[in-house]
Design an enzyme around this catalytic site. Structure first.
Site, PDB file in Angstrom:
ATOM      1  N   CYS A  57      -5.304   7.690   4.671  1.00  0.00           N
ATOM      2  CA  CYS A  57      -4.288   6.988   5.164  1.00  0.00           C
ATOM      3  C   CYS A  57      -3.171   6.944   4.022  1.00  0.00           C
ATOM      4  O   CYS A  57      -1.950   6.695   4.686  1.00  0.00           O
ATOM      5  CB  CYS A  57      -4.462   5.539   5.657  1.00  0.00           C
ATOM      6  SG  CYS A  57      -5.962   4.830   4.694  1.00  0.00           S
ATOM      7  N   SER A  93      -5.799   5.332  14.896  1.00  0.00           N
ATOM      8  CA  SER A  93      -4.496   5.669  15.292  1.00  0.00           C
ATOM      9  C   SER A  93      -3.450   4.792  15.643  1.00  0.00           C
ATOM     10  O   SER A  93      -3.819   3.570  16.266  1.00  0.00           O
ATOM     11  CB  SER A  93      -4.986   6.666  16.455  1.00  0.00           C
ATOM     12  OG  SER A  93      -5.023   6.120  17.708  1.00  0.00           O
ATOM     13  N   GLU A 109      -4.017  -1.335  10.847  1.00  0.00           N
ATOM     14  CA  GLU A 109      -3.560  -0.115   9.849  1.00  0.00           C
ATOM     15  C   GLU A 109      -3.559   1.298  10.761  1.00  0.00           C
ATOM     16  O   GLU A 109      -4.528   1.600  11.186  1.00  0.00           O
ATOM     17  CB  GLU A 109      -4.308   0.025   8.760  1.00  0.00           C
ATOM     18  CG  GLU A 109      -3.882   1.088   7.723  1.00  0.00           C
ATOM     19  CD  GLU A 109      -4.799   1.675   6.746  1.00  0.00           C
ATOM     20  OE1 GLU A 109      -4.632   2.809   6.291  1.00  0.00           O
ATOM     21  OE2 GLU A 109      -5.591   0.871   6.268  1.00  0.00           O
TER      22      GLU A 109
END
Length: 525
Positions: A300, A240, A263
């Site tokens: 993602c 997150s 990321e």
């Protein structure tokens, strides 16, 4: 099998504080009590990593590659147990997990091959020029060396490919860095099975035990202790935005700040150009929904934003997508917490004054199931409220209707950094696509044409990264062999005796690697 232990070097230990895995399909807790590692275990693991660093970072290319291949082979030998355990802990389908096992093994072997090739060393030699006027030149030789012990945080959505032996760990090992993994609490059994496979590879390859340790746990304190430990020189994280930012803050406040390669957040815009809509609007609807709902949208690279010029062809796409989404079956999400967050995000969009709900997916009768959602708004309203561009992790997307290409460019320019952008183009769209490419290039790490963003090929050319907040450092990637660069640094040797140089720089080139001498690339054996 796994037993809930903490693996530090070659040994294992337990803690009084424990937690259990949760089966997201049923909501039931597992039977095994997993130990919560804490600061004391962090200190032991990092001390072993520090002791192992010099030996591991100077292993021969073949020895290091053999170790990485042994990790891959050990994981492959566990495939059936791994897939069954991960399925129970994450509710991800068996076929998906079988594929992810193959990806994990494949990327480890790809890094092993890259290690042997030696190109990543970037060995560069500028020989001495004692007779140069007006001043002689010293002998200068440069090579990349390992950064130091690395902390890796397992990801929730990829229990294998982005977890204990995932891309971050593989890249760090390939660079010559010992790794301490903070296991993800959503799949602790899976994590421990993989960790034991690595532990066994360390032993069978005769490497120092501190090359790898595995610290499972649920607390933020564990992650904070790991990042703040002075032995750790870099961090790999997938998760997150809140978690990534917290780790970045800790790393920046250390006496010796270190890089955090995080990321964190991406909505991956998809632009539907007029020629594409005219040619295949009806067909693109189901294809988009398939990408949106794949894996409950827990990728993602999920297409969380669609941008197009308003008109009848766009209406056709919307109707087609709505029909496909209405028929889409719900999928169980990874954890109850992720499901609750998804539900909150969808509810906020559904109740937003500037947003219209286009369609929802089927409602199931189980727990923790993601019901897909598609919303629409116009460019003016979208760009006026930054909240509409925030990621909703799961199968939720917003369609933004624009007046023309100029307005599409305005919408893209207002976006934060992203992992990917997709252009759906057709006849007559080349000029518009060319106009959009410069602004997209400034926003993303990967641009796709006539595809869908879900799915990342593990290859040498892949970039899985992007400007903030997609990642904390848009110059890096977490997928592909370029990922090694995050855990390397260059060192220059000046007038150093040949016998004291690293093998990559010695005159005889004992590793037979490609090197650049006086600016000219010389191929190795």
């Amino acid at each position: 099998m796994y037993n809930g232990a903490i693996l530090i070097g070659a040994g294992e230990t337990r803690a009084a504080d424990t937690f259990t895995a949760v089966n997201p399909t049923t909501g039931a807790a597992g039977d095994v009590a997993f130990s919560n590692a804490g600061p004391a275990e962090v200190a032991k693991a990092t001390a072993l990593a520090a002791a192992a660093f010099e030996v591991f970072s100077t292993t021969s290319l073949d020895a290091r590659a053999t170790f990485i291949e042994t990790v891959a082979d050990n994981i492959l030998a566990l495939k059936d147990d791994l897939v069954a355990t991960a399925n129970a802990e994450t509710a991800l389908p068996l076929a998906r997990l079988q594929g992810e096992t193959g990806r994990t093994v494949g990327q480890l072997k790809m890094f092993a091959a890259e290690v042997r090739a030696g190109l990543w060393l970037d060995a560069t030699i500028d020989p001495a020029m004692p007779d140069r006027a007006p001043l002689p030149r010293a002998d200068l030789r440069r090579v990349n060396v390992a950064l130091g012990p690395v902390a890796v945080f397992g990801a929730s959505n990829f229990p294998l490919a982005f977890s204990v032996a995932g891309g971050d760990t593989a890249a760090a090992f390939a660079a010559g860095c010992p790794v301490v993994v903070k296991g993800h609490a959503a799949h602790p059994g899976t994590g421990e099975l993989v960790a034991r496979a690595i532990q066994q590879a360390v032993a069978s390859c005769g490497l120092p035990e501190g090359v790898f340790s595995y610290l499972p746990g649920t607390s933020n304190e564990l992650g904070g202790a790991l990042v703040s430990d002075p032995v750790i020189k870099a961090v790999g994280f997938t998760g997150s935005r809140g978690g990534g930012l917290a780790l970045m803050k800790i790393a920046a406040q250390r006496a010796e700040p270190i890089p955090v390669y995080a990321e964190m957040s991406s909505i991956n815009p998809v632009v539907l150009l007029p020629g594409a809509l005219a040619a295949r609007a009806d067909a693109m609807g189901p294809a988009f929904v398939g990408s949106l709902t794949m894996g409950a949208g827990q990728f993602c690279t999920n297409p969380g934003l669609v941008i197009a010029i308003d008109g009848p062809d766009l209406d056709t796409f919307v109707a087609s997508a709505a029909k496909a989404l209405t028929a889409a079956q719900p999928a169980v999400m990874l954890t109850p917490g992720i499901h609750a967050s998804f539900e909150r995000g969808v509810e906020e969009l559904a109740s937003h004054a500037a947003v219209i709900t286009v369609a929802r997916g089927c409602v199931g009768d189980g727990v923790n199931q993601a019901v897909g959602a598609l919303f629409t708004t116009d460019a003016t309203k979208f760009t006026a409220d930054e909240a509409l561009s925030h990621e909703v992790f799961g199968s939720s997307s917003i369609l933004v209707r624009c007046k023309d290409i100029a307005e599409i460019k305005t919408v893209i320019a207002k976006l934060e950094g992203q992992l990917t952008a997709t252009i759906q183009s057709g006849d007559g769209d080349e000029a518009a696509a060319g106009e959009l490419l410069p602004v997209l290039q400034s926003k993303v790490g990967r641009i796709l044409f006539n595809g869908w963003p879900t799915g990342v090929e593990v290859s040498h050319a892949m970039v899985h990264g992007g400007p903030f907040p997609a990642t904390s450092d848009g110059r890096s990637t977490s997928v592909g062999t370029l990922a090694m660069a995050r855990f390397l640094r260059p060192v220059c040797y000046q007038d150093t005796p040949d016998t004291l140089l690293p093998p990559a720089l010695q005159a005889a080139n004992p590793w037979g690697i490609a090197r650049r001498t006086n600016g000219v690339l010389e191929l190795g054996k």
